[in-house]
Design a protein around this motif. Sequence first.
Motif, PDB file in Angstrom:
ATOM      1  N   GLY A 130       4.385  -9.147 -41.687  1.00 56.86           N
ATOM      2  CA  GLY A 130       3.013 -10.343 -41.314  1.00 56.86           C
ATOM      3  C   GLY A 130       2.012  -9.429 -42.103  1.00 56.86           C
ATOM      4  N   TYR A 146      12.729 -11.450 -42.750  1.00 58.91           N
ATOM      5  CA  TYR A 146      14.144 -11.161 -43.268  1.00 58.91           C
ATOM      6  C   TYR A 146      14.672 -10.156 -42.132  1.00 58.91           C
ATOM      7  CZ  TYR A 146      10.805  -7.709 -43.050  1.00 58.91           C
ATOM      8  OH  TYR A 146       9.835  -6.148 -41.966  1.00 58.91           O
ATOM      9  N   TYR A 169       5.829 -19.181 -24.704  1.00 56.40           N
ATOM     10  CA  TYR A 169       4.758 -20.293 -25.118  1.00 56.40           C
ATOM     11  C   TYR A 169       4.243 -20.223 -26.859  1.00 56.40           C
ATOM     12  CZ  TYR A 169      -0.126 -20.829 -26.151  1.00 56.40           C
ATOM     13  OH  TYR A 169      -0.926 -21.391 -27.087  1.00 56.40           O
ATOM     14  N   ASP A 170       3.693 -21.449 -27.269  1.00 60.18           N
ATOM     15  CA  ASP A 170       3.678 -21.165 -28.544  1.00 60.18           C
ATOM     16  C   ASP A 170       3.142 -22.285 -28.761  1.00 60.18           C
ATOM     17  OD1 ASP A 170       5.724 -19.927 -31.216  1.00 60.18           O
ATOM     18  OD2 ASP A 170       3.989 -21.669 -31.319  1.00 60.18           O
ATOM     19  N   TYR A 203       3.382 -24.456 -31.168  1.00 58.60           N
ATOM     20  CA  TYR A 203       3.853 -25.077 -31.374  1.00 58.60           C
ATOM     21  C   TYR A 203       4.721 -25.125 -30.950  1.00 58.60           C
ATOM     22  CZ  TYR A 203       0.078 -24.984 -35.297  1.00 58.60           C
ATOM     23  OH  TYR A 203      -0.743 -25.286 -35.756  1.00 58.60           O
ATOM     24  N   PRO A 212       2.007 -13.792 -35.014  1.00 59.12           N
ATOM     25  CA  PRO A 212       1.453 -13.198 -35.534  1.00 59.12           C
ATOM     26  C   PRO A 212       0.360 -12.630 -35.290  1.00 59.12           C
ATOM     27  CG  PRO A 212       1.180 -15.706 -36.597  1.00 59.12           C
ATOM     28  CD  PRO A 212       2.453 -14.573 -35.601  1.00 59.12           C
ATOM     29  N   ARG A 236       2.205  -6.627 -33.662  1.00 60.48           N
ATOM     30  CA  ARG A 236       1.220  -5.830 -34.509  1.00 60.48           C
ATOM     31  C   ARG A 236      -0.027  -5.715 -33.087  1.00 60.48           C
ATOM     32  NH1 ARG A 236       3.715  -6.365 -37.682  1.00 60.48           N
ATOM     33  NH2 ARG A 236       3.521  -6.776 -39.942  1.00 60.48           N
ATOM     34  N   ASP A 278       5.927  -1.002 -30.345  1.00 59.49           N
ATOM     35  CA  ASP A 278       6.542  -0.467 -31.737  1.00 59.49           C
ATOM     36  C   ASP A 278       5.812  -0.283 -32.991  1.00 59.49           C
ATOM     37  OD1 ASP A 278       8.766   0.262 -33.821  1.00 59.49           O
ATOM     38  OD2 ASP A 278       8.830  -1.855 -34.469  1.00 59.49           O
ATOM     39  N   VAL A 279       4.647  -0.989 -32.314  1.00 61.35           N
ATOM     40  CA  VAL A 279       3.473  -1.028 -33.220  1.00 61.35           C
ATOM     41  C   VAL A 279       1.864  -1.078 -32.008  1.00 61.35           C
ATOM     42  CG1 VAL A 279       4.163  -3.247 -34.814  1.00 61.35           C
ATOM     43  CG2 VAL A 279       3.410  -3.519 -32.165  1.00 61.35           C
ATOM     44  N   HIS A 282       7.089   1.589 -35.952  1.00 61.28           N
ATOM     45  CA  HIS A 282       7.209   0.688 -36.081  1.00 61.28           C
ATOM     46  C   HIS A 282       8.596   0.645 -37.004  1.00 61.28           C
ATOM     47  CE1 HIS A 282       4.460  -2.452 -38.086  1.00 61.28           C
ATOM     48  NE2 HIS A 282       5.662  -2.821 -38.490  1.00 61.28           N
TER      49      HIS A 282
HETATM   50  P1  NAI Z   1       6.899 -16.438 -37.589  1.00 58.49           P
HETATM   51  O1  NAI Z   1       6.010 -17.231 -38.409  1.00 58.49           O
HETATM   52  O2  NAI Z   1       8.939 -17.189 -37.384  1.00 58.49           O
HETATM   53  O3  NAI Z   1       6.564 -16.947 -36.163  1.00 58.49           O
HETATM   54  C1  NAI Z   1       5.341 -16.392 -35.428  1.00 58.49           C
HETATM   55  C2  NAI Z   1       5.108 -17.281 -34.182  1.00 58.49           C
HETATM   56  O4  NAI Z   1       3.999 -17.054 -33.520  1.00 58.49           O
HETATM   57  C3  NAI Z   1       5.036 -19.003 -34.643  1.00 58.49           C
HETATM   58  O5  NAI Z   1       6.106 -19.906 -34.197  1.00 58.49           O
HETATM   59  C4  NAI Z   1       3.899 -18.807 -34.130  1.00 58.49           C
HETATM   60  O6  NAI Z   1       3.357 -20.883 -34.460  1.00 58.49           O
HETATM   61  C5  NAI Z   1       3.505 -18.585 -33.198  1.00 58.49           C
HETATM   62  N1  NAI Z   1       2.041 -18.563 -33.017  1.00 58.49           N
HETATM   63  C6  NAI Z   1       0.870 -18.547 -34.144  1.00 58.49           C
HETATM   64  N2  NAI Z   1      -0.523 -18.721 -33.146  1.00 58.49           N
HETATM   65  C7  NAI Z   1       0.059 -18.269 -31.905  1.00 58.49           C
HETATM   66  C8  NAI Z   1      -0.301 -17.722 -30.524  1.00 58.49           C
HETATM   67  N3  NAI Z   1      -2.498 -17.845 -30.576  1.00 58.49           N
HETATM   68  N4  NAI Z   1       0.146 -17.713 -29.627  1.00 58.49           N
HETATM   69  C9  NAI Z   1       1.652 -17.434 -29.381  1.00 58.49           C
HETATM   70  N5  NAI Z   1       3.121 -18.020 -30.309  1.00 58.49           N
HETATM   71  C10 NAI Z   1       1.600 -17.991 -31.755  1.00 58.49           C
HETATM   72  O7  NAI Z   1       6.738 -14.579 -37.357  1.00 58.49           O
HETATM   73  P2  NAI Z   1       8.238 -14.051 -37.418  1.00 58.49           P
HETATM   74  O8  NAI Z   1       9.026 -13.556 -38.367  1.00 58.49           O
HETATM   75  O9  NAI Z   1       9.227 -13.700 -35.953  1.00 58.49           O
HETATM   76  O10 NAI Z   1       7.200 -12.494 -36.542  1.00 58.49           O
HETATM   77  C11 NAI Z   1       6.525 -12.012 -36.133  1.00 58.49           C
HETATM   78  C12 NAI Z   1       5.666 -11.543 -36.034  1.00 58.49           C
HETATM   79  O11 NAI Z   1       6.588 -10.203 -35.562  1.00 58.49           O
HETATM   80  C13 NAI Z   1       5.025 -10.971 -37.771  1.00 58.49           C
HETATM   81  O12 NAI Z   1       3.659 -12.025 -37.293  1.00 58.49           O
HETATM   82  C14 NAI Z   1       4.995  -9.943 -37.218  1.00 58.49           C
HETATM   83  O13 NAI Z   1       3.765  -9.149 -36.997  1.00 58.49           O
HETATM   84  C15 NAI Z   1       6.072  -8.872 -36.174  1.00 58.49           C
HETATM   85  N6  NAI Z   1       6.791  -8.502 -37.098  1.00 58.49           N
HETATM   86  C16 NAI Z   1       6.882  -6.955 -36.826  1.00 58.49           C
HETATM   87  C17 NAI Z   1       7.580  -6.279 -37.686  1.00 58.49           C
HETATM   88  C18 NAI Z   1       8.378  -4.485 -36.723  1.00 58.49           C
HETATM   89  O14 NAI Z   1       9.626  -4.065 -37.454  1.00 58.49           O
HETATM   90  N7  NAI Z   1       8.536  -4.641 -35.825  1.00 58.49           N
HETATM   91  C19 NAI Z   1       8.899  -6.582 -38.000  1.00 58.49           C
HETATM   92  C20 NAI Z   1       9.155  -8.105 -38.982  1.00 58.49           C
HETATM   93  C21 NAI Z   1       7.562  -8.890 -38.873  1.00 58.49           C
END
Ligand code: NAI
Length: 304
Positions: free
Chosen positions: A77, A98, A171-172, A174, A201, A229, A253-254, A280
């Motif tokens: 993030g 990762y 829902y996304d 994209y 995000p 988040r 978790d957050v 977290h």
């Molecule tokens: P990613 O970038 O692969 O996927 C995020 C998805 O959210 C994308 O498909 C995007 O189009 C979608 N998105 C964007 N705006 C949106 C909206 N308004 N409504 C719905 N979907 C929307 O990211 P990834 O790797 O899947 O991570 C997601 C989140 O998880 C990160 O942004 C981070 O905040 C969180 N995270 C938490 C961790 C933890 O330890 N709790 C560790 C790693 C990430």
Amino acid sequence: MHTIALFDVKSYDRIWFDQLNQHYQIKYFEPKLTMDTVSLAAGCQAVVPFVNDTLDAAVIDALCRQNVAVIALRCAGFNHVDRAAAKGRIPVLRVPGYSPYAVAEHTMGLLLALNRKIHKAYFRTRDFNFSLNGLIGFDLHGKTVGVIGTGKIGQVFARICKGFGMQVLTYDPYPIEDPAFESVSLEELFRRSDVISLHCPLTEQTRHLICRETIAQMKDGVYLLNTSRGMLIESQALLDALQQKKIAGAGLDVLCQEPMRPENPLFAIKDSRKLIITPHMAWAPVETRERLMRCVYRNIEEIK
Ligand code: NAI
């Protein structure tokens, strides 16, 4: 690039980074990066912050004045970075993807614990109390889960839910093309889901995505999961919904502010069957830490 400063460092961060390091002098700082601590990075060419470090315009200005050449985040993030302040002045690198399995598995862990009250049962049986009172959950099989954000983590979580025999709505903005999942509008997802899980995000558009208005659209007794988040959820609205039993349980978790402070409204919930908070930690299994640190190190190597 000679010297790297890591902020908000724990002992496990040192293990991997020390093993990987071949060229650099490393400075490990336990405090978080803030305006008060940014001077610790003086003389360093790379700064490696974590998720709760401050990277607002003032801190970025200070890093630039100290001639720091790169900010290499050790997280996926980047909502805590003032990207406008950094643009054209200092590169900001992150570590995408990762840990999709780690985070998705932890999310399912939260759901299983919430639904079957495993954490509560553990303490009861230690007291020789084998009553099932208040520990009854429901079958996940056949229930509907709504996954908001189908990037790397959301997709893995959706597949895990599919393995449990759940119907998966997504829902996304994209949307993904996958016949195993039903892509719907946000309103429909809120209306039909028994469990809602956040995997998008934190952005201007998603801040307080879960608020009074959207909670009102949800089914009574829904479970809410957030491993993304904290600021995606308005805490006071969640507290009220938990107290009114509109939301049956939340697995988080957050949080808006980590670690949790007593002034967080959610502190008022004392029934662990309604609210499980983990620190977290979804990202943190051993393979993930190694992958994360390797990627941070590679990012720094490539920019030098
Ligand atoms: P990613 O970038 O692969 O996927 C995020 C998805 O959210 C994308 O498909 C995007 O189009 C979608 N998105 C964007 N705006 C949106 C909206 N308004 N409504 C719905 N979907 C929307 O990211 P990834 O790797 O899947 O991570 C997601 C989140 O998880 C990160 O942004 C981070 O905040 C969180 N995270 C938490 C961790 C933890 O330890 N709790 C560790 C790693 C990430």
